[in-house]
Enzyme design. Structure first.
Site, PDB file in Angstrom:
ATOM      1  N   ASP A 177       0.850  -1.190   0.000  1.00  0.00           N
ATOM      2  CA  ASP A 177       0.000   0.000   0.000  1.00  0.00           C
ATOM      3  C   ASP A 177       0.884   1.238   0.000  1.00  0.00           C
ATOM      4  O   ASP A 177       2.119   1.114  -0.044  1.00  0.00           O
ATOM      5  CB  ASP A 177      -0.976  -0.011   1.194  1.00  0.00           C
ATOM      6  CG  ASP A 177      -2.324   0.599   0.801  1.00  0.00           C
ATOM      7  OD1 ASP A 177      -2.330   1.772   0.388  1.00  0.00           O
ATOM      8  OD2 ASP A 177      -3.344  -0.107   0.867  1.00  0.00           O
ATOM      9  N   HIS A 248      -2.789   3.064  -4.685  1.00  0.00           N
ATOM     10  CA  HIS A 248      -2.223   2.581  -3.411  1.00  0.00           C
ATOM     11  C   HIS A 248      -0.771   2.119  -3.601  1.00  0.00           C
ATOM     12  O   HIS A 248      -0.372   1.074  -3.110  1.00  0.00           O
ATOM     13  CB  HIS A 248      -3.070   1.436  -2.849  1.00  0.00           C
ATOM     14  CG  HIS A 248      -4.386   1.902  -2.290  1.00  0.00           C
ATOM     15  ND1 HIS A 248      -4.500   2.491  -1.061  1.00  0.00           N
ATOM     16  CD2 HIS A 248      -5.646   1.864  -2.802  1.00  0.00           C
ATOM     17  CE1 HIS A 248      -5.781   2.795  -0.829  1.00  0.00           C
ATOM     18  NE2 HIS A 248      -6.497   2.436  -1.864  1.00  0.00           N
ATOM     19  N   GLU A 315      -9.753   2.397  -5.523  1.00  0.00           N
ATOM     20  CA  GLU A 315      -9.435   3.770  -5.138  1.00  0.00           C
ATOM     21  C   GLU A 315      -8.210   4.316  -5.876  1.00  0.00           C
ATOM     22  O   GLU A 315      -7.332   4.910  -5.248  1.00  0.00           O
ATOM     23  CB  GLU A 315      -9.197   3.844  -3.616  1.00  0.00           C
ATOM     24  CG  GLU A 315     -10.400   3.405  -2.813  1.00  0.00           C
ATOM     25  CD  GLU A 315     -10.156   3.459  -1.305  1.00  0.00           C
ATOM     26  OE1 GLU A 315     -11.052   3.932  -0.605  1.00  0.00           O
ATOM     27  OE2 GLU A 315      -9.091   3.010  -0.828  1.00  0.00           O
TER      28      GLU A 315
HETATM   29  C1  ACM Z   1     -10.807  -0.875   0.148  1.00  0.00           C
HETATM   30  O1  ACM Z   1     -11.300  -0.811   1.276  1.00  0.00           O
HETATM   31  N1  ACM Z   1     -10.287   0.205  -0.423  1.00  0.00           N
HETATM   32  C2  ACM Z   1     -10.801  -2.107  -0.596  1.00  0.00           C
END
Ligand code: ACM
Length: 541
Positions: A177, A248, A315
């Protein structure tokens, strides 16, 4: 008998028992070797009983077998357990069924069977009983976010034991991440030399003014990963790795700046992110980036035998791609529909790449944007909608809606909850979670592989915090995933709570720092550390 998760069928004789002792033998048939090892090691440690090999027809013997009749009736993960005055017979539909049956056997022996050494003077006896059992879902998962806060290897192994005790069978490891890269990739050493460490950490959620000013990090060398995978396999648990692309990704970009959008940000100046939220620093949509990640996935496939490989896909902020002339040129060159098309191109590439290697891609529900290739599956996290859309389009789904089974969300209202995040999701709320979206037809519902609870660790800085958020709710989740419960409104919460009274004693014996029903113990509180509670009830499905 207070079993959790509740079996499909169980009958017991009150007050009649099979006594186990130093001469109790274990007769393990073909295909039951893993359970045999587990029983000797784990139950042997708790009870002090040696469980020597024995003759299956001998008196008082514990007999393990794989039985095709059980396979036929209950499937490979099903089992039948019969405890009679003459001995106990555990028959599984397959090796995994035998193992899940052994978990039931341990619960039948009482909470002290969950310790690591025998208490003096204990008697070990099984109630005379018949159990017939099989899981509702084949994917009974737990996500551990080892990226936001690193979880040392021993803690991961401990969670595998806790999962096994709850008959959960998929560990989804969120390995990368913005805040850290946690798996050694030999051809790219800087991913862990640089990407596994951050200088400091915000203490609390985004609005918190508090900082932990010490370096944080860690990663799993490849042999540690192999050990985790093997330890899981001994427990019939599959480890699904996640490498998150194309968002991420700040930790990777901090290690290899050329992976980022160098025409709009000075990526050489980036470090591993020390804050929470979604970083705008995403991967550049270049062939070099794709080749780099193929190298990552090549090593990953060698480490993880799992059929499914998770590529994240959630995201991905598109702002840098909008501003980047190189990304815009790429969109035109590939004839894509804007920035969303770039994301779909990224995911589509790895979908095909994994397929040709005999694996299947799974990603968060954002990967539905732009269309998916045949074998890809979806983790539905933004409520039920992604799962419904995916199942209707013929894709397999794992239901993990954040409003229900994100265990970082607070489990009670009130000032005492440590670093409160999200909606209030009580033990009862999790117990009443229904994984199959009601709007699906029977045919579409067959695409629901199962369900998964997620432990995101921004505000869980150590094992105690992880335990607190995860338990007791994971016990309710395990029952949702394993047992055939009635519709949410008709579930027997009182009965579950009665069984939980015993289950808390098992968790105590295991050393789990769960949230007590009456609220956090003083040292479990985090007074003055701001969270981000959301008021009201979560939106309807
Ligand atoms: C997530 O909670 N962004 C998968």
């Amino acid at each position: 008998m207070d079993l959790i998760p509740e079996p499909r069928q169980a009958t017991a004789h009150a007050d009649r028992f099979l006594e186990l002792g130093p001469r109790t033998a274990l007769a393990a048939g073909t295909g039951t070797e893993r359970t045999e090892r587990w029983l000797r090691a784990t139950l042997g440690a708790a009870t002090g009983l040696p469980l020597p090999p024995g003759d299956p027809g001998g008196p008082g013997v514990l007999r393990l077998s794989v039985d095709p009749r059980v396979t036929e009736d209950l499937g490979a993960e099903g089992y039948r357990l019969a405890v009679t005055p003459d001995g106990a017979h555990l028959a599984g539909g397959g090796p995994a069924g035998v193992f899940w049956g052994a978990q039931t056997l341990r619960q039948l022996l009482g909470p002290d069977a969950f310790r690591r050494a025998p208490l003096p003077g204990r008697r070990w006896r099984l109630p005379l009983t018949r159990v017939e059992d099989s899981p509702r879902f084949g994917w009974r998962g737990l996500l551990l976010d080892v990226a936001r806060h690193f979880m040392p290897k021993d803690d991961v192994l401990r969670y595998l034991d806790l999962m096994a005790a709850h008959k959960l069978n998929v560990l989804h490891l969120h390995l990368t991440d913005d805040q850290g890269w946690r798996v050694e990739i030999r051809r790219y050493p800087k991913l862990t030399e640089t990407g596994a460490w951050r200088a400091r950490t915000r203490f609390g959620h985004r609005a918190s003014p508090l900082w932990e000013p010490k370096p944080h990090g860690g990663f799993y060398p490849q042999d540690d990963i192999r050990e985790i995978v093997a330890y899981a396999a001994e427990r019939h648990i599959t480890v699904v790795p996640e490498i998150d692309v194309p968002g991420h990704s700040q930790a990777a970009i901090a290690a290899y700046p050329e992976l980022g959008n160098t025409d709009v940000v000075d990526t050489a100046a980036l470090s591993v992110w020390d804050d929470w939220g979604i970083s705008p620093n995403v991967l550049a949509p270049t062939d070099d980036t794709v080749r780099f990640y193929e190298g990552v996935f090549e090593e990953l496939l060698d480490l993880f035998p799992s059929r499914f490989v998770h590529v994240g896909g959630d995201e991905c902020l598109k702002d840098q791609w909008r501003r980047s002339p190189a990304a815009q040129a790429r969109i035109r060159e590939l004839g894509l529909a804007g920035e969303d098309g770039l994301q779909a191109w990224f995911i589509g590439h790895f979908d095909a790449w994994l397929s040709t290697r005999g694996r299947r891609l799974i990603g968060w529900d954002e990967i539905l944007q732009g269309g998916l290739a045949e074998g890809a599956a979806v983790s539905s996290w933004r409520g039920y909608a992604g799962g419904v859309a995916a199942a209707r389009a013929g894709h397999d789904v794992v239901m993990c809606p954040e409003q229900y089974v994100y265990l970082d969300h607070r489990q009670a209202p009130g000032e005492d909850e440590p670093v409160p995040i999200g909606y209030v999701r009580t033990l009862e709320d999790v117990y009443r979670f229904e994984p199959v979206p009601p709007q699906l037809t029977e045919e579409e519902a067959r695409h629901v592989l199962g369900t998964q609870a997620s432990v995101w660790t921004e505000v869980m800085e150590d094992r105690g915090r992880v335990d607190y958020q995860t338990f007791p709710r994971l016990a309710a989740f395990a029952e949702v995933a394993w047992s055939r419960l009635p519709p949410p409104g008709q579930r027997d919460l009182a009965g579950f709570e009665r069984r939980m009274a015993v289950h808390y004693r098992r968790l105590d014996a295991l050393g789990v720092a769960y949230r007590p029903p009456a609220g956090p113990r003083p040292w479990q509180r985090r007074p003055g550390v701001p969270g981000r509670p959301v008021e009201g009830a979560p939106p309807n499905r």
